[in-house]
Scaffold this motif. Structure first.
Motif, PDB file in Angstrom:
ATOM      1  N   GLY A 109       0.783  -1.235   0.000  1.00 37.98           N
ATOM      2  CA  GLY A 109       0.000   0.000   0.000  1.00 37.98           C
ATOM      3  C   GLY A 109       0.808   1.273   0.000  1.00 37.98           C
ATOM      4  N   SER A 110       2.002   1.284   0.588  1.00 37.87           N
ATOM      5  CA  SER A 110       2.808   2.504   0.661  1.00 37.87           C
ATOM      6  C   SER A 110       3.561   2.797  -0.633  1.00 37.87           C
ATOM      7  CB  SER A 110       3.818   2.392   1.814  1.00 37.87           C
ATOM      8  OG  SER A 110       4.716   1.308   1.583  1.00 37.87           O
ATOM      9  N   ARG A 111       3.590   1.839  -1.544  1.00 36.33           N
ATOM     10  CA  ARG A 111       4.288   2.046  -2.823  1.00 36.33           C
ATOM     11  C   ARG A 111       3.421   2.874  -3.759  1.00 36.33           C
ATOM     12  NH1 ARG A 111       9.426   0.988  -2.246  1.00 36.33           N
ATOM     13  NH2 ARG A 111       9.481   1.173  -4.531  1.00 36.33           N
ATOM     14  N   ARG A 112       4.096   3.776  -4.517  1.00 39.62           N
ATOM     15  CA  ARG A 112       3.378   4.546  -5.527  1.00 39.62           C
ATOM     16  C   ARG A 112       3.321   3.744  -6.829  1.00 39.62           C
ATOM     17  NH1 ARG A 112       2.139   9.315  -3.505  1.00 39.62           N
ATOM     18  NH2 ARG A 112       3.399  10.150  -1.797  1.00 39.62           N
ATOM     19  N   LEU A 113       2.299   4.049  -7.642  1.00 38.31           N
ATOM     20  CA  LEU A 113       2.041   3.241  -8.835  1.00 38.31           C
ATOM     21  C   LEU A 113       3.262   3.088  -9.726  1.00 38.31           C
ATOM     22  CD1 LEU A 113      -1.550   4.418  -9.894  1.00 38.31           C
ATOM     23  CD2 LEU A 113      -0.888   2.191  -8.990  1.00 38.31           C
ATOM     24  N   GLU A 114       3.900   4.218 -10.069  1.00 35.04           N
ATOM     25  CA  GLU A 114       5.003   4.126 -11.028  1.00 35.04           C
ATOM     26  C   GLU A 114       6.310   3.671 -10.394  1.00 35.04           C
ATOM     27  OE1 GLU A 114       5.866   7.936  -9.134  1.00 35.04           O
ATOM     28  OE2 GLU A 114       4.047   6.910  -9.785  1.00 35.04           O
ATOM     29  N   SER A 115       6.330   3.608  -9.044  1.00 37.75           N
ATOM     30  CA  SER A 115       7.562   3.171  -8.382  1.00 37.75           C
ATOM     31  C   SER A 115       7.510   1.696  -7.973  1.00 37.75           C
ATOM     32  CB  SER A 115       7.838   4.032  -7.148  1.00 37.75           C
ATOM     33  OG  SER A 115       6.836   3.845  -6.163  1.00 37.75           O
ATOM     34  N   LEU A 116       6.402   1.015  -8.279  1.00 36.86           N
ATOM     35  CA  LEU A 116       6.305  -0.410  -7.967  1.00 36.86           C
ATOM     36  C   LEU A 116       7.291  -1.182  -8.838  1.00 36.86           C
ATOM     37  CD1 LEU A 116       4.646  -2.527  -6.323  1.00 36.86           C
ATOM     38  CD2 LEU A 116       3.235  -2.802  -8.377  1.00 36.86           C
ATOM     39  N   THR A 117       8.073  -2.066  -8.244  1.00 34.61           N
ATOM     40  CA  THR A 117       9.091  -2.809  -8.968  1.00 34.61           C
ATOM     41  C   THR A 117       8.788  -4.309  -8.933  1.00 34.61           C
ATOM     42  OG1 THR A 117      10.509  -3.119  -7.016  1.00 34.61           O
ATOM     43  CG2 THR A 117      10.812  -1.084  -8.311  1.00 34.61           C
ATOM     44  N   THR A 118       9.480  -5.032  -9.791  1.00 35.67           N
ATOM     45  CA  THR A 118       9.311  -6.484  -9.801  1.00 35.67           C
ATOM     46  C   THR A 118       9.763  -7.084  -8.476  1.00 35.67           C
ATOM     47  OG1 THR A 118      11.484  -6.704 -10.851  1.00 35.67           O
ATOM     48  CG2 THR A 118       9.555  -6.665 -12.305  1.00 35.67           C
ATOM     49  N   ALA A 119      10.778  -6.486  -7.864  1.00 37.08           N
ATOM     50  CA  ALA A 119      11.240  -6.984  -6.570  1.00 37.08           C
ATOM     51  C   ALA A 119      10.149  -6.830  -5.515  1.00 37.08           C
ATOM     52  CB  ALA A 119      12.509  -6.240  -6.140  1.00 37.08           C
TER      53      ALA A 119
END
Length: 382
Positions: A109-119
């Motif tokens: 939930g704390s991740r922003r959409l464009e900063s979500l990574t495969t890791a």
């Protein structure tokens, strides 16, 4: 002096900054339903105006444009309410909401959409597998992938990183539906149970649990011996509710003779219960109800199934496995695959062939017996 260009009300405005660049500000809808002001820049008036017009176009189409990058904790609830609830079945919404609430928002939930990574996605899948199972992690992966695909369509992100991460592998559950003798043993043991007619429908027609409990008398024609499956009963949170079938299509099934007498008995039994309950009777057209006319809790049907099968000394199987047994018996009787697919209510024949049919040891031995006779015939001919 060039005439100053003006934009319509609500379309924002453009001005030149002290550094020479042009700036525009437009109020745009946010994923949470509010409106906030977003600023865009351009080296020329035309470049800035093009960006402004794009914001206005998205606003008129109802497409959210976050004034800042939305967090998954903001986007996922919005996606559920605006994309899933209006367009998908209620059961789908309930299942997706559960994954969002229990796993996706707490872990991502704390991740922003464009900063979500495969890791990030891999760690989430690993944690869900530890907390629950690989099957649950696989379903959470599907929910997140669908939500991020919607964000791509709304141009909130440029790519869906969830697609780059493979879903967890789930070992297929080994199924061994009851043999014909075991099925007959169960029906004999269930004969005195109040839900006997429900179990006959499960075994003979392969109906799903929700389809049995959602069956209505208006869809049962005992004179013509047909049954129409069009509604299902589900538990959603604190509510029991009727919904359309899994593939949203009604199907008409001929009723075998073995189902007619139990259904007639069920109708008489329900009439007696209605008379006994009097004004306390909960009026509905459901075939299977409690003594007061209320819908039967789906879990209670399953509990009764387990209790009867255990008392009869039968191998423990799920109530849903009776669909597998029904399909296997129909195929053993020589029924065409397309007909079996229609009876079970599958949307694709591959599901019928790959999942709901099982080859018994007896069938294998018979097949090898045919092979033995063929090869011996050839050798004797020589």
């Amino acid at each position: 002096m060039a005439q100053r260009k003006r934009n319509p009300n609500g379309a924002g405005s453009i001005w030149q900054r002290k550094d020479g660049r042009f700036e525009a500000r437009v109020y745009v809808p946010q994923p949470d339903g509010t409106r906030k002001r977003k600023t865009v820049y351009g080296n020329t008036w035309e470049e800035c105006d093009e960006k402004r017009q794009e914001l206005v176009r998205r606003d008129r189409q109802g497409i959210p444009t976050p004034s800042r990058s939305a967090k998954l904790s903001e986007w996922l609830p919005y996606w559920l309410d605006e994309h899933i609830k209006p367009n998908r079945k209620r059961t789908t919404y309930i299942k997706y909401e559960m994954h969002v609430r229990l796993y996706l928002v707490p872990l991502l939930g704390s991740r922003r959409l464009e900063s979500l990574t495969t890791a990030n996605v891999r760690r989430m899948l690993s944690e869900v597998t530890k907390q629950s199972s690989a099957a649950t992690a696989k379903e959470a992966h599907r929910v997140l992938r669908t939500a991020m695909a919607a964000a791509c369509r709304e141009e909130l992100i440029s790519r869906n990183v969830v697609q780059l991460v493979p879903a967890p592998r789930v070992e297929p559950r080994e199924l061994r539906p009851w043999s014909l003798d075991e099925t007959l043993t169960f029906l004999e043991a269930a004969r005195t149970d109040p839900l006997y007619a429900a179990f006959v429908l499960a075994v003979a027609l392969g109906l799903r649990r929700g389809e049995i409990l959602g069956l209505q008398w208006k869809d049962v024609d005992l004179d013509r011996r047909t049954l129409t499956v069009r509604t299902t009963l589900h538990r959603g949170g604190k509510l029991l509710y009727l919904d359309t079938t899994k593939n949203r299509r009604a199907r008409v099934i001929p009723i075998p003779l073995m189902c007619v007498a139990p259904l007639r008995w069920q109708r008489l039994r329900q009439a007696e219960q209605r008379a006994t309950a009097g004004k306390d009777w909960q009026r509905s057209d459901l075939v299977f109800t409690t003594r007061s006319g209320r819908p039967i809790e789906p879990r209670n049907l399953y509990r009764s199934f387990l209790r009867i099968s255990s008392s009869a000394g039968l191998p423990q199987v799920r109530l849903h496995d009776t669909r597998h047994g029904c399909a296997s018996l129909l195929f053993a009787a020589g029924v065409a695959p397309r007909t079996v697919m229609e009876i079970l209510g599958h949307s694709q024949i591959a599901v019928t062939m790959n999942v709901y049919t099982h080859v018994s040891d007896g069938d294998r031995r018979e097949a090898m017996g045919h092979m033995d006779r063929l090869l011996r015939r050839r050798s004797h001919a020589r």
